[in-house]
Design a protein around this motif. Structure first.
Motif, PDB file in Angstrom:
ATOM      1  N   GLU A   1       0.823  -1.214   0.000  1.00 16.21           N
ATOM      2  CA  GLU A   1       0.000   0.000   0.000  1.00 16.21           C
ATOM      3  C   GLU A   1       0.860   1.270   0.000  1.00 16.21           C
ATOM      4  OE1 GLU A   1      -3.079   1.143  -0.346  1.00 16.21           O
ATOM      5  OE2 GLU A   1      -3.516  -0.934  -0.935  1.00 16.21           O
ATOM      6  N   MET A   2       1.857   1.291   0.885  1.00 12.96           N
ATOM      7  CA  MET A   2       2.679   2.494   1.019  1.00 12.96           C
ATOM      8  C   MET A   2       3.586   2.694  -0.181  1.00 12.96           C
ATOM      9  SD  MET A   2       3.677   2.426   5.029  1.00 12.96           S
ATOM     10  CE  MET A   2       5.126   3.391   4.698  1.00 12.96           C
ATOM     11  N   PHE A   3       4.023   1.572  -0.657  1.00 17.04           N
ATOM     12  CA  PHE A   3       4.997   1.530  -1.725  1.00 17.04           C
ATOM     13  C   PHE A   3       4.490   2.208  -3.004  1.00 17.04           C
ATOM     14  CE2 PHE A   3       6.903  -1.564  -4.898  1.00 17.04           C
ATOM     15  CZ  PHE A   3       8.184  -1.084  -4.785  1.00 17.04           C
ATOM     16  N   VAL A   4       3.186   2.079  -3.244  1.00 13.98           N
ATOM     17  CA  VAL A   4       2.650   2.575  -4.515  1.00 13.98           C
ATOM     18  C   VAL A   4       1.979   3.943  -4.379  1.00 13.98           C
ATOM     19  CG1 VAL A   4       2.284   0.242  -5.342  1.00 13.98           C
ATOM     20  CG2 VAL A   4       0.411   1.424  -4.210  1.00 13.98           C
ATOM     21  N   ARG A   5       2.057   4.510  -3.183  1.00 12.72           N
ATOM     22  CA  ARG A   5       1.279   5.697  -2.893  1.00 12.72           C
ATOM     23  C   ARG A   5       1.798   6.969  -3.573  1.00 12.72           C
ATOM     24  NH1 ARG A   5      -2.493   6.651   1.839  1.00 12.72           N
ATOM     25  NH2 ARG A   5      -3.088   4.528   1.330  1.00 12.72           N
ATOM     26  N   ASP A   6       3.109   7.110  -3.636  1.00  9.63           N
ATOM     27  CA  ASP A   6       3.681   8.403  -4.022  1.00  9.63           C
ATOM     28  C   ASP A   6       3.929   8.572  -5.510  1.00  9.63           C
ATOM     29  OD1 ASP A   6       3.650   8.992  -1.402  1.00  9.63           O
ATOM     30  OD2 ASP A   6       5.729   8.417  -1.042  1.00  9.63           O
ATOM     31  N   LEU A   7       3.307   7.782  -6.324  1.00 10.81           N
ATOM     32  CA  LEU A   7       3.520   8.033  -7.744  1.00 10.81           C
ATOM     33  C   LEU A   7       2.212   7.904  -8.492  1.00 10.81           C
ATOM     34  CD1 LEU A   7       5.412   5.109  -9.495  1.00 10.81           C
ATOM     35  CD2 LEU A   7       4.013   4.872  -7.471  1.00 10.81           C
ATOM     36  N   SER A   8       2.172   8.587  -9.609  1.00  7.08           N
ATOM     37  CA  SER A   8       0.944   8.603 -10.380  1.00  7.08           C
ATOM     38  C   SER A   8       0.967   7.449 -11.373  1.00  7.08           C
ATOM     39  CB  SER A   8       0.841   9.926 -11.130  1.00  7.08           C
ATOM     40  OG  SER A   8       1.860   9.972 -12.107  1.00  7.08           O
ATOM     41  N   LEU A   9      -0.171   7.215 -11.981  1.00  7.14           N
ATOM     42  CA  LEU A   9      -0.257   6.170 -12.985  1.00  7.14           C
ATOM     43  C   LEU A   9       0.695   6.466 -14.156  1.00  7.14           C
ATOM     44  CD1 LEU A   9      -1.563   3.678 -14.199  1.00  7.14           C
ATOM     45  CD2 LEU A   9      -3.482   5.100 -14.943  1.00  7.14           C
ATOM     46  N   GLU A  10       0.778   7.745 -14.520  1.00  8.04           N
ATOM     47  CA  GLU A  10       1.696   8.119 -15.599  1.00  8.04           C
ATOM     48  C   GLU A  10       3.130   7.747 -15.234  1.00  8.04           C
ATOM     49  OE1 GLU A  10      -0.645   9.936 -14.310  1.00  8.04           O
ATOM     50  OE2 GLU A  10      -1.592  11.307 -15.729  1.00  8.04           O
ATOM     51  N   ASP A  11       3.511   8.057 -13.983  1.00  9.16           N
ATOM     52  CA  ASP A  11       4.860   7.704 -13.530  1.00  9.16           C
ATOM     53  C   ASP A  11       5.102   6.207 -13.680  1.00  9.16           C
ATOM     54  OD1 ASP A  11       5.145  10.339 -12.763  1.00  9.16           O
ATOM     55  OD2 ASP A  11       4.766   9.952 -10.642  1.00  9.16           O
ATOM     56  N   CYS A  12       4.068   5.406 -13.323  1.00 16.17           N
ATOM     57  CA  CYS A  12       4.185   3.950 -13.416  1.00 16.17           C
ATOM     58  C   CYS A  12       4.477   3.520 -14.842  1.00 16.17           C
ATOM     59  CB  CYS A  12       2.874   3.275 -13.025  1.00 16.17           C
ATOM     60  SG  CYS A  12       2.548   3.344 -11.306  1.00 16.17           S
TER      61      CYS A  12
END
Lengths: 449, 314
Positions: A17-28
């Protein structure tokens, strides 16, 4: 020795949960593209240093081999049921899959990528997007397939990811990786439904990878090929581009500052203005006009008269961890020592450009005109040619106000012109010619040099 | 950004005794630095020569500096400035200092003297920032500013604070109103200038500003000149090696009070008399007439640097 031991291990669910919090879908998505490009860099031995920029690319191994290669493909597609990235960038070996690629964080001594820094991009991206993940990768003669059921895996205490070997490919050209994500997360589906997501992603890709697109890779988004969007730095006979280089702590920094090429209607576009910053060829900051690049701090606050300003900074390092990018690669670590030094140099080479623009938009006509004339001739340059240039300051050779031509226009009575014609005995002359003659005559006889 | 000119045309530049004492003290210090291992002779001097070029003449003649650049921002003075240029080796740049500082070569050492006649303002701070980023290690930066209350009409700290908030807000930190009283303006101005310089030096690992000068003087307005070496431990060691004998004007710690240049007027006859007893022991007194101890002490400190002016009928 203590008596008791508390359990401080993270639960996998919280971690994910925390790991994916700070980036946007675009960043992904860009993280996944980075991974593909990293495969390509490895499999083709591309030198992601300053030689990335020149038009004639020479690979370290064999230049002949390099020039024969077609750009690799990265195909991104999505709908509300799936998200997929498919490349032919060389693939992942079974050994790497087993030991490195799926580790959270790089192992000491592991081969670092050139765009992958922290060893988290791929994992973070896939876990952020959906719950059913399948990864298939084929190299020549070997391949593997991994399927992850995220909800199930996050409950499991074990931190391993099982996978199976599959047949490899016969041809290097088809070696590559296919990542397919289904059962997308609710919030991702909402983002994908948004009418602007696709164009935003396209814009980000065309800028972020402008140095790679059409040269090393072709990226398609839902079947449409993405063209690189050039950084509109320009010059002319009169106006040059400032360039400066330095090296610090294993990071090579090359920076340029100047004016943008003029548009067809002899203007500049404010949306393009500002600083562009690339780490190992990948843009991490685009057209920044804010505090991050010194505006309003070291430099004046960005105002529309600065819309002609373009600055470009390249950071290169064999060790991507030394570069000043953040983990999302959409920003800069402003505490980075090399960036702090770069920022003062950026300010220094930008100053003369801003002074030029200050004069160009001055309220005094005589101060403003020479700059306007000089600016009118600026054409965008191909940034792949910039590396050839020597270190030089920004210089705008403007004409002095007294040498500047101004047009003189006024109305007179027809009979006054006729009187002069009669006086000169030049009945055939046009009014324009009469005006010119009388002006020149006065200049010569009354104001000799 | 806006060097001299304005006052250049209203003040006879070479006839300001305190300023001239300052220049001679700078020369004295540069000679000491040269002795301590700084190759001053090979430095480039960049300053605002205006139409008088006083500093250029003494640095060229007394220090042997041959690379000289004079910045003049006022294009309308171009011909006059060029006419008055004293030596062929002075390169005159008609431009803003903001445009010239970024062009100073990083491959040689510099003495850069930003000799303003205005109070600290944002363009001056920009120049300091640029100098901090641009000047090579081993270079010397000098800056002169007016430290009178910036508003002619009012000495009130509130008014001065407002001025500085407009011009230098990013460098003021948590400064309180009491820092802006008239007597504190010299120190406040120095701190703000040094903050701008150090901001420009960010990321230059191991490079520091090593203070040498902090002058306070007044030929008319109160002015300060602060200066030092931008350099590493190597330069710091050289500065420590400097011969300090008789160099009472040096200030190598920014917390020390400035060296105040005081010029007491004496007649020519008096100066001849005083000079014949110089250097005198402390407490020495003239036989011929009575001088205050302070006047004697002041004279003892500056007599080597004090100019004499005579009228020449041209």
């Amino acid at each position: 020795m203590s008596e008791l031991i508390a359990d401080a291990r993270p639960t996998k669910g919280l971690f994910l949960e925390m790991f994916v919090r700070d980036l946007s879908l675009e960043d992904c998505v860009l993280d996944l593209v980075d991974n593909s490009i990293d495969s390509l860099v490895r499999s083709r031995n591309i030198d992601v240093s300053e030689s990335l920029i020149p038009a004639t690319v020479v690979s370290k191994e064999s230049s002949q081999h390099e020039t024969n290669l077609e750009p690799a493909n990265i195909d991104i597609s999505f709908d509300l049921d799936h998200f997929q990235v498919k490349d032919n960038c060389g693939g992942i070996s079974v050994k790497d899959a087993k030991e490195e690629v799926f580790r959270f964080g790089h192992l000491e001594g592991a081969i670092e990528g050139q765009l992958g820094v922290y060893g988290i991009g791929l994992k973070r991206a896939i876990f952020k997007i959906g719950n059913e993940i399948s990864i298939e990768s084929r190299m020549v003669d070997e391949g593997f397939k991994m399927v992850i059921d995220v909800p199930k895996w996050s409950e499991d205490l074990d931190w391993t990811l099982p996978f199976d070997t599959i047949e490899g490919t016969a041809d290097q050209k088809t070696a590559g990786t296919l990542i397919r994500i289904e059962s997308l997360r609710v919030e991702i589906i909402e983002r994908l439904k948004s009418g602007t997501f696709e164009s935003r992603l396209k814009e980000m890709i065309e800028r972020t990878y402008c140095l790679f697109l059409n040269r090393y890779v072709d990226v398609t988004l839902n079947g449409h090929k993405i063209e690189p969007k050039a950084i509109p730095l320009g010059d002319s006979e009169e106006v040059n581009i400032a360039k400066e280089e330095f090296e610090e702590n294993g990071v090579k920094v090359t920076m340029y500052a100047g004016l943008a090429g003029r548009t067809e209607d002899n203007e500049w576009k404010q949306v393009d203005a500002g600083w562009y910053i690339a780490c190992n060829g990948r843009l991490v900051v685009t057209a920044d006009r804010d505090k991050l690049t010194g505006w309003g701090v070291e430099l004046p606050i960005f105002v529309p008269k600065y819309r002609g300003f373009i600055g470009l900074v390249f950071f290169y390092s064999r060790r991507p961890l030394l570069l000043p990018w953040t983990t999302t690669k959409q920003g800069l670590n402003i505490e980075s020592l090399v960036y702090q030094r770069a920022l003062t140099r950026m300010t220094t080479i930008a100053r003369p450009v801003l002074n030029f623009l200050n004069s160009m938009f001055s309220s005094s006509e005589s101060e403003r005109e020479p700059q306007r004339i000089a600016a009118a001739g600026i054409k965008s340059v191909d940034i792949t040619e910039l590396t050839e240039r020597p270190d030089i300051q920004f210089i705008a050779r403007t004409i002095k106000p007294e040498e500047m031509a101004i047009s003189v226009q006024f109305s007179v009575k027809q009979k006054e012109i006729d009187r002069i014609k009669k006086c000169l005995g030049k009945y055939s002359w046009s009014a324009r010619r009469i005006a010119r003659y009388t002006f020149d005559h006065f200049l010569k006889t009354e104001c000799p040099e | 950004m806006k060097p001299i000119s304005k006052s250049a045309l209203s003040v006879q530049y070479d006839l300001r005794p305190a300023k001239q004492v300052e220049r001679r003290m700078l020369v004295d210090a540069f000679q000491r630095l040269a002795q301590a291992g700084f190759e001053i002779r090979d430095y480039q001097y960049t300053g605002f020569g205006s139409i008088y070029f006083v500093d250029f003449i003494i640095f060229h003649k007394l220090l042997g500096i041959n690379k000289l650049v004079s910045i003049e921002h006022d294009g309308s003075l171009e011909e006059r400035v060029k006419y008055n240029c004293p030596f062929k080796c002075v390169d005159i740049k008609i431009d803003l200092s903001t445009n010239i500082i970024p062009t100073l070569s990083q491959d040689i050492n510099h003495i850069l003297w930003l000799d303003y006649d205005e109070p600290v303002k944002s363009s001056i701070l920009d120049d300091m920032y640029l100098a901090g980023s641009q000047l090579s290690s081993g270079s010397i930066i000098l800056i002169t500013v007016d430290v009178e209350p910036p508003d002619k009409e009012s000495d009130e700290p509130k008014v001065s604070k407002e001025y500085f908030e407009n011009e230098a807000s990013k460098y003021l930190g948590t400064m309180e109103i009491q820092e802006f009283t008239k007597s504190k303006l010299p120190r406040m101005s120095m701190l703000v200038l040094l903050k701008a310089l150090k901001e420009g030096m960010r990321g230059r690992i191991g490079i520091e500003y090593h203070p040498i000068f902090n002058f306070l003087y007044a030929d008319d307005h109160r002015m300060i000149t602060i200066g030092g070496v931008i350099g590493s431990e190597v330069e710091k060691r050289k500065i420590r090696k400097m011969n300090l004998e008789g160099a009472i004007y040096l200030r190598t710690n920014i917390d020390d009070n400035p060296y105040e240049i005081k010029v007491t007027p004496f007649t020519r006859k008096e100066r001849h008399l005083l000079d014949s007893a110089m250097p005198c022991p402390v407490g020495w007194q003239l036989q011929e007439f009575k001088l205050s101890e302070e006047d004697v002490n002041t004279y003892r400190e500056i007599y080597r640097f004090l100019p004499s002016y005579v009228e020449i009928l041209l």
